[in-house]
Design an enzyme around this catalytic site. Structure first.
Site, PDB file in Angstrom:
ATOM      1  N   SER A 125       0.832  -1.205   0.000  1.00  0.00           N
ATOM      2  CA  SER A 125       0.000   0.000   0.000  1.00  0.00           C
ATOM      3  C   SER A 125       0.864   1.251   0.000  1.00  0.00           C
ATOM      4  O   SER A 125       1.970   1.265   0.563  1.00  0.00           O
ATOM      5  CB  SER A 125      -0.863  -0.037   1.267  1.00  0.00           C
ATOM      6  OG  SER A 125      -1.486   1.195   1.484  1.00  0.00           O
ATOM      7  N   TYR A 150      -2.193  -1.428  10.991  1.00  0.00           N
ATOM      8  CA  TYR A 150      -2.451  -1.920   9.628  1.00  0.00           C
ATOM      9  C   TYR A 150      -1.286  -1.551   8.707  1.00  0.00           C
ATOM     10  O   TYR A 150      -0.719  -2.401   8.006  1.00  0.00           O
ATOM     11  CB  TYR A 150      -3.762  -1.352   9.055  1.00  0.00           C
ATOM     12  CG  TYR A 150      -3.857  -1.565   7.570  1.00  0.00           C
ATOM     13  CD1 TYR A 150      -4.133  -2.822   7.065  1.00  0.00           C
ATOM     14  CD2 TYR A 150      -3.601  -0.523   6.669  1.00  0.00           C
ATOM     15  CE1 TYR A 150      -4.162  -3.046   5.697  1.00  0.00           C
ATOM     16  CE2 TYR A 150      -3.629  -0.739   5.304  1.00  0.00           C
ATOM     17  CZ  TYR A 150      -3.912  -1.996   4.819  1.00  0.00           C
ATOM     18  OH  TYR A 150      -3.918  -2.213   3.462  1.00  0.00           O
ATOM     19  N   LYS A 154       1.906  -3.842   6.533  1.00  0.00           N
ATOM     20  CA  LYS A 154       2.340  -3.793   5.125  1.00  0.00           C
ATOM     21  C   LYS A 154       3.866  -3.612   5.059  1.00  0.00           C
ATOM     22  O   LYS A 154       4.546  -4.229   4.250  1.00  0.00           O
ATOM     23  CB  LYS A 154       1.619  -2.670   4.378  1.00  0.00           C
ATOM     24  CG  LYS A 154       0.134  -2.936   4.204  1.00  0.00           C
ATOM     25  CD  LYS A 154      -0.132  -4.160   3.345  1.00  0.00           C
ATOM     26  CE  LYS A 154      -1.552  -4.642   3.416  1.00  0.00           C
ATOM     27  NZ  LYS A 154      -1.784  -5.963   2.831  1.00  0.00           N
TER      28      LYS A 154
HETATM   29  P1  NAD Z   1     -11.115  -7.163   1.114  1.00  0.00           P
HETATM   30  O1  NAD Z   1     -11.358  -7.177   2.573  1.00  0.00           O
HETATM   31  O2  NAD Z   1     -12.256  -6.856   0.220  1.00  0.00           O
HETATM   32  O3  NAD Z   1     -10.514  -8.580   0.653  1.00  0.00           O
HETATM   33  C1  NAD Z   1      -9.702  -9.355   1.495  1.00  0.00           C
HETATM   34  C2  NAD Z   1     -10.204 -10.795   1.435  1.00  0.00           C
HETATM   35  O4  NAD Z   1      -9.345 -11.603   2.236  1.00  0.00           O
HETATM   36  C3  NAD Z   1     -11.614 -10.952   1.993  1.00  0.00           C
HETATM   37  O5  NAD Z   1     -12.396 -11.698   1.078  1.00  0.00           O
HETATM   38  C4  NAD Z   1     -11.415 -11.727   3.293  1.00  0.00           C
HETATM   39  O6  NAD Z   1     -12.505 -12.566   3.590  1.00  0.00           O
HETATM   40  C5  NAD Z   1     -10.128 -12.489   3.001  1.00  0.00           C
HETATM   41  N1  NAD Z   1      -9.332 -12.832   4.204  1.00  0.00           N
HETATM   42  C6  NAD Z   1      -8.951 -11.998   5.199  1.00  0.00           C
HETATM   43  N2  NAD Z   1      -8.247 -12.685   6.123  1.00  0.00           N
HETATM   44  C7  NAD Z   1      -8.163 -13.975   5.691  1.00  0.00           C
HETATM   45  C8  NAD Z   1      -7.581 -15.157   6.206  1.00  0.00           C
HETATM   46  N3  NAD Z   1      -6.946 -15.173   7.386  1.00  0.00           N
HETATM   47  N4  NAD Z   1      -7.690 -16.299   5.504  1.00  0.00           N
HETATM   48  C9  NAD Z   1      -8.340 -16.324   4.313  1.00  0.00           C
HETATM   49  N5  NAD Z   1      -8.934 -15.232   3.793  1.00  0.00           N
HETATM   50  C10 NAD Z   1      -8.851 -14.074   4.463  1.00  0.00           C
HETATM   51  O7  NAD Z   1      -9.883  -6.183   0.839  1.00  0.00           O
HETATM   52  P2  NAD Z   1      -9.374  -5.547  -0.526  1.00  0.00           P
HETATM   53  O8  NAD Z   1      -9.757  -4.119  -0.543  1.00  0.00           O
HETATM   54  O9  NAD Z   1      -9.712  -6.417  -1.671  1.00  0.00           O
HETATM   55  O10 NAD Z   1      -7.805  -5.590  -0.252  1.00  0.00           O
HETATM   56  C11 NAD Z   1      -6.999  -6.649  -0.720  1.00  0.00           C
HETATM   57  C12 NAD Z   1      -5.569  -6.426  -0.281  1.00  0.00           C
HETATM   58  O11 NAD Z   1      -5.120  -5.183  -0.772  1.00  0.00           O
HETATM   59  C13 NAD Z   1      -5.352  -6.375   1.226  1.00  0.00           C
HETATM   60  O12 NAD Z   1      -4.136  -7.003   1.529  1.00  0.00           O
HETATM   61  C14 NAD Z   1      -5.288  -4.897   1.521  1.00  0.00           C
HETATM   62  O13 NAD Z   1      -4.551  -4.632   2.679  1.00  0.00           O
HETATM   63  C15 NAD Z   1      -4.583  -4.398   0.286  1.00  0.00           C
HETATM   64  N6  NAD Z   1      -4.841  -2.979  -0.008  1.00  0.00           N
HETATM   65  C16 NAD Z   1      -6.127  -2.550  -0.110  1.00  0.00           C
HETATM   66  C17 NAD Z   1      -6.385  -1.209  -0.354  1.00  0.00           C
HETATM   67  C18 NAD Z   1      -7.790  -0.688  -0.415  1.00  0.00           C
HETATM   68  O14 NAD Z   1      -7.988   0.511  -0.242  1.00  0.00           O
HETATM   69  N7  NAD Z   1      -8.795  -1.512  -0.672  1.00  0.00           N
HETATM   70  C19 NAD Z   1      -5.303  -0.330  -0.540  1.00  0.00           C
HETATM   71  C20 NAD Z   1      -4.006  -0.815  -0.450  1.00  0.00           C
HETATM   72  C21 NAD Z   1      -3.787  -2.147  -0.181  1.00  0.00           C
HETATM   73  C1  WQD Z   2      -9.708   9.402   1.059  1.00  0.00           C
HETATM   74  C2  WQD Z   2      -9.881  10.899   1.319  1.00  0.00           C
HETATM   75  C3  WQD Z   2     -10.209  11.487   3.629  1.00  0.00           C
HETATM   76  C4  WQD Z   2     -14.063   9.478   4.043  1.00  0.00           C
HETATM   77  C5  WQD Z   2      -7.092   4.463   3.285  1.00  0.00           C
HETATM   78  C6  WQD Z   2      -6.021   3.748   4.076  1.00  0.00           C
HETATM   79  C7  WQD Z   2      -4.878   3.375   3.184  1.00  0.00           C
HETATM   80  C8  WQD Z   2      -5.363   2.585   1.966  1.00  0.00           C
HETATM   81  C9  WQD Z   2      -6.542   3.224   1.292  1.00  0.00           C
HETATM   82  C10 WQD Z   2      -5.100   0.243   2.382  1.00  0.00           C
HETATM   83  C11 WQD Z   2      -9.132  11.386   2.553  1.00  0.00           C
HETATM   84  C12 WQD Z   2     -11.428  11.813   2.816  1.00  0.00           C
HETATM   85  C13 WQD Z   2     -12.876   9.968   3.535  1.00  0.00           C
HETATM   86  C14 WQD Z   2     -15.093  10.391   4.430  1.00  0.00           C
HETATM   87  C15 WQD Z   2     -13.679  12.220   3.735  1.00  0.00           C
HETATM   88  N1  WQD Z   2      -5.819   1.279   2.310  1.00  0.00           N
HETATM   89  N2  WQD Z   2     -12.685  11.307   3.392  1.00  0.00           N
HETATM   90  N3  WQD Z   2     -14.847  11.727   4.252  1.00  0.00           N
HETATM   91  O1  WQD Z   2      -7.399   7.566   3.956  1.00  0.00           O
HETATM   92  O2  WQD Z   2      -6.451   7.817   1.630  1.00  0.00           O
HETATM   93  O3  WQD Z   2      -6.514   5.601   2.673  1.00  0.00           O
HETATM   94  O4  WQD Z   2      -7.547   3.572   2.253  1.00  0.00           O
HETATM   95  O5  WQD Z   2      -3.919   0.119   2.338  1.00  0.00           O
HETATM   96  O6  WQD Z   2      -3.991   2.636   3.947  1.00  0.00           O
HETATM   97  O7  WQD Z   2      -5.573   4.626   5.097  1.00  0.00           O
HETATM   98  O8  WQD Z   2      -8.622   6.627   1.929  1.00  0.00           O
HETATM   99  O9  WQD Z   2     -10.962   6.597   1.208  1.00  0.00           O
HETATM  100  O10 WQD Z   2     -10.451   6.708   3.682  1.00  0.00           O
HETATM  101  O11 WQD Z   2     -10.009   8.693   2.263  1.00  0.00           O
HETATM  102  O12 WQD Z   2     -13.518  13.420   3.618  1.00  0.00           O
HETATM  103  O13 WQD Z   2     -16.159   9.997   4.935  1.00  0.00           O
HETATM  104  O14 WQD Z   2     -11.264  11.160   1.580  1.00  0.00           O
HETATM  105  O15 WQD Z   2      -9.950  12.481   4.564  1.00  0.00           O
HETATM  106  O16 WQD Z   2      -8.652  12.652   2.257  1.00  0.00           O
HETATM  107  P1  WQD Z   2      -7.206   7.014   2.608  1.00  0.00           P
HETATM  108  P2  WQD Z   2     -10.083   7.092   2.293  1.00  0.00           P
END
Ligand code: NAD
Ligand code: WQD
Length: 337
Positions: A125, A150, A154
């Site tokens: 991330s 969290y 990562k």
């Molecule tokens: P998500 O929660 O939709 O998907 C994660 C999936 O993993 C879920 O289906 C959950 O049931 C499964 N899971 C969790 N723990 C498990 C375990 N112990 N065993 C088996 N399955 C398990 O999340 P996402 O948004 O699709 O994110 C996917 C990956 O990307 C994650 O590693 C997350 O940290 C990373 N990521 C997400 C974002 C974001 O904003 N969505 C941003 C950066 C990184």
């Molecule tokens: C985006 C912008 C908020 C909600 C998070 C995790 C990051 C990554 C992605 C996994 C920001 C603003 C949000 C609301 C708002 N995940 N906001 N009102 O914070 O960039 O990142 O998700 O790795 O680790 O921290 O994403 O979608 O929460 O916010 O004003 O109700 O929207 O302040 O500027 P963020 P977000």
């Protein structure tokens, strides 16, 4: 070729399964359904016409992971999405996050390091950069002290993979996502946040639909042109395609190092107010919102320098913010109908 997708029923994982199947890979999904539903399989089948193998298992159970690899001996690659991802929850319950995001990774790598060859893709991330000094953010920007457990999982995850790759036959690509949004254009799969969404786009689409009264915009006194925070919103289908490209790079032995890191973003930053305005344009709805205090832990600005992903990985995000928000809006309407 058989590819394991952990967390393959989740938001990004399900879209990646679709792209993998469209490219002819056989997919084995591993998921414990902790943040997803088995119904997602129906959406994947509706889009691709193919049923992936689904193994319901919890990666925190070491014996279950061992059994899985004894059963599936012919695996060409692993894409590891499974993790817990709620930043606030990780502050309240850090051990849940260290257990789920770290032990699952360790058990997977323990199995893979025994193989003569292993290809591994990790969901990292942009959170590892914290508030970077320079925009857009390049992959060699320094890693900042994590602002949440969290985020720390990562950083630690990246370090664990790097250490293990040095002493094993594992080759890995670490993908640092910026802000994934949107849904498949078919609206057969999308994001399914449980409870009140913490992320901006699902909160906006739920507010647009009338499930929430108004959006709280967290602060308009940041040092940005309109005072609201800037992020790089990347369409989940573009993100999913990047995983297929990264996997092919490993399978074709095109990687230049045992560990490679790529930013996955669009390269364009958008403010919260720009996202609201764009949503209003694509949905034709007026979005009720109010400006409130800053949210603790938010950084001012983060958007990707995508040169490495474009030139080395050979991948470029194609969709616009409009596309991402339109697909998220279509999905919201579909799941509420
Ligand atoms: P998500 O929660 O939709 O998907 C994660 C999936 O993993 C879920 O289906 C959950 O049931 C499964 N899971 C969790 N723990 C498990 C375990 N112990 N065993 C088996 N399955 C398990 O999340 P996402 O948004 O699709 O994110 C996917 C990956 O990307 C994650 O590693 C997350 O940290 C990373 N990521 C997400 C974002 C974001 O904003 N969505 C941003 C950066 C990184
Ligand atoms: C985006 C912008 C908020 C909600 C998070 C995790 C990051 C990554 C992605 C996994 C920001 C603003 C949000 C609301 C708002 N995940 N906001 N009102 O914070 O960039 O990142 O998700 O790795 O680790 O921290 O994403 O979608 O929460 O916010 O004003 O109700 O929207 O302040 O500027 P963020 P977000």
């Amino acid at each position: 070729m058989k590819i394991v997708v952990t967390g393959g029923l989740g938001f990004i994982g399900s879209h990646t399964v679709v792209e993998l199947q469209n490219e002819g890979y056989e997919v084995v999904i591993v998921d414990n359904l902790s943040n997803s539903s088995e119904d997602v399989l129906k959406g994947i089948v509706a889009i691709t016409g193919k049923q992936p193998i689904f193994e319901k298992l919890d990666l925190r159970e070491k014996a279950a992971v061992q059994n899985f690899f004894q059963k599936h001996t012919d695996i060409s690659g692993v894409i590891h999405f499974a993790a817990s991802k709620a930043v606030g929850e990780s502050v309240e319950n850090p051990l849940l996050y260290y257990e789920n995001n770290i032990s699952a990774l360790v058990y997977l790598l323990q199995e893979l390091q025994q193989k003569p060859e292993a290809h591994f893709i990790f969901s990292s991330s942009c959170t590892v950069y914290g508030q970077a000094e320079k925009m857009p953010i390049t992959e060699d920007a320094s890693i900042q002290t994590a602002m949440s457990p969290y985020g720390n999982t990562k950083q630690i995850g990246e370090e664990i993979i790097t250490d293990v790759a040095k002493v094993s036959n594992i080759n890995a690509i670490l993908l640092r996502y910026f802000n994934p949004i949107g849904a498949h254009p078919s609206a057969e799969i999308g994001e399914l946040p449980i409870g009140i969404p913490q992320n901006l786009v699902p909160f906006i689409t739920q507010t647009g639909f009338g499930l929430r009264n108004e959006l709280s915009v967290y602060g308009d006194n940041y040092p940005t042109p309109d005072g609201t925070c800037i992020r790089d919103y990347i369409h989940v289908v573009d993100l999913a395609k990047a995983h297929v490209v990264a996997l092919q790079r490993l399978l074709n032995k095109k990687n230049s190092d045992k560990i490679e890191i790529f930013n996955l973003g669009t390269g364009t930053g958008s403010s919260v107010l720009e996202v609201i305005n764009t949503f209003e344009k694509v949905s034709g709805k007026k979005l009720p919102y109010k400006i409130v205090d800053r949210r603790e832990g938010d950084i001012t600005s983060a958007y990707a320098n995508t040169d490495k992903a474009n030139n080395v990985l050979g991948w470029k995000a194609k969709s616009t913010l409009e596309d991402g928000l339109a697909s998220a809006w279509k999905w919201e309407q579909k799941i509420r109908s």
